[in-house]
Motif scaffolding. Structure first.
Motif, PDB file in Angstrom:
ATOM      1  N   UNK A 196       2.104  10.261 -13.711  1.00  0.00           N
ATOM      2  CA  UNK A 196       1.159   9.848 -12.669  1.00  0.00           C
ATOM      3  C   UNK A 196       1.845   8.826 -11.780  1.00  0.00           C
ATOM      4  N   UNK A 197       1.804   9.073 -10.482  1.00  0.00           N
ATOM      5  CA  UNK A 197       2.419   8.182  -9.500  1.00  0.00           C
ATOM      6  C   UNK A 197       1.260   7.569  -8.716  1.00  0.00           C
ATOM      7  N   UNK A 198       1.027   6.258  -8.973  1.00  0.00           N
ATOM      8  CA  UNK A 198      -0.143   5.614  -8.376  1.00  0.00           C
ATOM      9  C   UNK A 198       0.258   4.332  -7.641  1.00  0.00           C
ATOM     10  N   UNK A 199      -0.602   3.876  -6.714  1.00  0.00           N
ATOM     11  CA  UNK A 199      -0.291   2.632  -5.997  1.00  0.00           C
ATOM     12  C   UNK A 199      -0.064   1.470  -6.979  1.00  0.00           C
ATOM     13  N   UNK A 200       0.916   0.613  -6.666  1.00  0.00           N
ATOM     14  CA  UNK A 200       1.297  -0.456  -7.592  1.00  0.00           C
ATOM     15  C   UNK A 200       0.184  -1.456  -7.879  1.00  0.00           C
ATOM     16  N   UNK A 210       4.262  18.960  -8.017  1.00  0.00           N
ATOM     17  CA  UNK A 210       3.067  18.207  -8.372  1.00  0.00           C
ATOM     18  C   UNK A 210       1.909  18.469  -7.448  1.00  0.00           C
ATOM     19  N   UNK A 211       0.886  17.648  -7.596  1.00  0.00           N
ATOM     20  CA  UNK A 211      -0.281  17.765  -6.727  1.00  0.00           C
ATOM     21  C   UNK A 211      -0.884  16.383  -6.509  1.00  0.00           C
ATOM     22  N   UNK A 212      -1.669  16.289  -5.434  1.00  0.00           N
ATOM     23  CA  UNK A 212      -2.399  15.052  -5.161  1.00  0.00           C
ATOM     24  C   UNK A 212      -3.722  15.066  -5.899  1.00  0.00           C
ATOM     25  N   UNK A 213      -4.154  13.882  -6.350  1.00  0.00           N
ATOM     26  CA  UNK A 213      -5.486  13.737  -6.952  1.00  0.00           C
ATOM     27  C   UNK A 213      -5.859  12.256  -6.933  1.00  0.00           C
ATOM     28  N   UNK A 214      -7.163  11.983  -7.013  1.00  0.00           N
ATOM     29  CA  UNK A 214      -7.637  10.612  -7.089  1.00  0.00           C
ATOM     30  C   UNK A 214      -7.730  10.236  -8.559  1.00  0.00           C
ATOM     31  N   UNK A 216       7.843  17.077 -16.137  1.00  0.00           N
ATOM     32  CA  UNK A 216       6.478  17.097 -16.648  1.00  0.00           C
ATOM     33  C   UNK A 216       5.510  17.318 -15.487  1.00  0.00           C
ATOM     34  N   UNK A 217       4.312  17.873 -15.777  1.00  0.00           N
ATOM     35  CA  UNK A 217       3.306  18.000 -14.716  1.00  0.00           C
ATOM     36  C   UNK A 217       3.088  16.628 -14.068  1.00  0.00           C
ATOM     37  N   UNK A 218       3.091  16.600 -12.748  1.00  0.00           N
ATOM     38  CA  UNK A 218       3.051  15.332 -12.020  1.00  0.00           C
ATOM     39  C   UNK A 218       1.885  15.290 -11.041  1.00  0.00           C
ATOM     40  N   UNK A 219       1.176  14.166 -11.077  1.00  0.00           N
ATOM     41  CA  UNK A 219       0.064  13.908 -10.162  1.00  0.00           C
ATOM     42  C   UNK A 219       0.444  12.689  -9.326  1.00  0.00           C
ATOM     43  N   UNK A 220       0.349  12.823  -8.007  1.00  0.00           N
ATOM     44  CA  UNK A 220       0.591  11.699  -7.105  1.00  0.00           C
ATOM     45  C   UNK A 220      -0.766  11.316  -6.520  1.00  0.00           C
ATOM     46  N   UNK A 221      -1.076  10.016  -6.548  1.00  0.00           N
ATOM     47  CA  UNK A 221      -2.378   9.595  -6.025  1.00  0.00           C
ATOM     48  C   UNK A 221      -2.527  10.026  -4.574  1.00  0.00           C
ATOM     49  N   UNK A 222      -3.711  10.516  -4.240  1.00  0.00           N
ATOM     50  CA  UNK A 222      -3.966  11.098  -2.923  1.00  0.00           C
ATOM     51  C   UNK A 222      -3.717  10.144  -1.756  1.00  0.00           C
ATOM     52  N   UNK A 223      -3.738   8.833  -1.990  1.00  0.00           N
ATOM     53  CA  UNK A 223      -3.501   7.883  -0.893  1.00  0.00           C
ATOM     54  C   UNK A 223      -2.087   8.017  -0.333  1.00  0.00           C
ATOM     55  N   UNK A 224      -1.164   8.557  -1.128  1.00  0.00           N
ATOM     56  CA  UNK A 224       0.225   8.729  -0.677  1.00  0.00           C
ATOM     57  C   UNK A 224       0.306   9.679   0.515  1.00  0.00           C
ATOM     58  N   UNK A 225      -0.618  10.621   0.581  1.00  0.00           N
ATOM     59  CA  UNK A 225      -0.598  11.636   1.639  1.00  0.00           C
ATOM     60  C   UNK A 225      -0.778  11.032   3.030  1.00  0.00           C
ATOM     61  N   UNK A 280       0.815  -1.226   0.000  1.00  0.00           N
ATOM     62  CA  UNK A 280       0.000   0.000   0.000  1.00  0.00           C
ATOM     63  C   UNK A 280       0.847   1.274   0.000  1.00  0.00           C
ATOM     64  N   UNK A 281       2.153   1.161   0.328  1.00  0.00           N
ATOM     65  CA  UNK A 281       3.034   2.329   0.306  1.00  0.00           C
ATOM     66  C   UNK A 281       3.932   2.344  -0.926  1.00  0.00           C
ATOM     67  N   UNK A 282       3.734   1.389  -1.834  1.00  0.00           N
ATOM     68  CA  UNK A 282       4.568   1.275  -3.030  1.00  0.00           C
ATOM     69  C   UNK A 282       3.831   1.849  -4.231  1.00  0.00           C
ATOM     70  N   UNK A 283       4.520   2.720  -4.955  1.00  0.00           N
ATOM     71  CA  UNK A 283       3.900   3.442  -6.060  1.00  0.00           C
ATOM     72  C   UNK A 283       4.677   3.241  -7.357  1.00  0.00           C
TER      73      UNK A 283
END
Length: 160
Positions: A63-67, A151-155, A113-122, A45-48
């Protein structure tokens, strides 16, 4: 033991004085994030994973999302203000990012590049991301990562 060879991702974290840990694992070729987490002992759950997409405008996005999850293309497009986005072809990864498949880090690409990290990372004080080469993961604070990549967080994942 020899000195650790730094990747661009590590150099950027060093330059920004952001602490990180390096986890090396045996791996001759591309393996997916779930196998990487298994190899390093990282909590799933902490691996992206890092995905690179191109919008209708031809702009690239990271986009950086959970694996264990899949990206929701509509949500991803909304998050970056595009009509649509699609994954870049595997053969284009190195030309666009400077990284190879399985070693693509959201840090240190040829261009930022514009980067979005999935909000679960927060929810975590550290997440596991690619260290910039196959066989290397790094842990980093997700808020620090966002600061460096601007970047920013988003779902942006699929919900069944």
């Amino acid at each position: 033991m020899g000195k650790e060879v730094k990747t661009n991702a590590m150099r950027i974290l060093d330059k920004n004085k952001i602490p990180y840990e390096i986890l090396n694992y045996e791996c001759g070729e591309f393996i997916d994030g779930l196998h990487t987490a298994e190899a390093t002992g990282a909590p799933v759950e902490q691996s992206f994973k890092t995905l690179v997409m191109q919008g209708k405008s031809r702009q690239y996005y990271v986009f950086v999302i959970p694996i264990a999850d899949e990206v929701d293309l509509k949500a991803a497009a909304r998050a970056v203000g595009e009509k649509s986005v699609e994954m870049i072809h595997v053969k284009d990864i190195t030309a666009i990012t400077g990284y190879v498949r399985g070693g693509c880090s959201p840090l240190g690409m040829k261009k930022q590049f514009p980067t979005i990290v999935h909000e679960s990372a927060a929810a975590f004080d550290k997440i596991y991301i690619s260290g910039g080469r196959i066989g290397t993961s790094i842990t980093v604070n997700p808020d620090s990562l966002l600061t460096v990549v601007r970047g920013q967080y988003a779902d942006v994942i699929r919900h069944e």
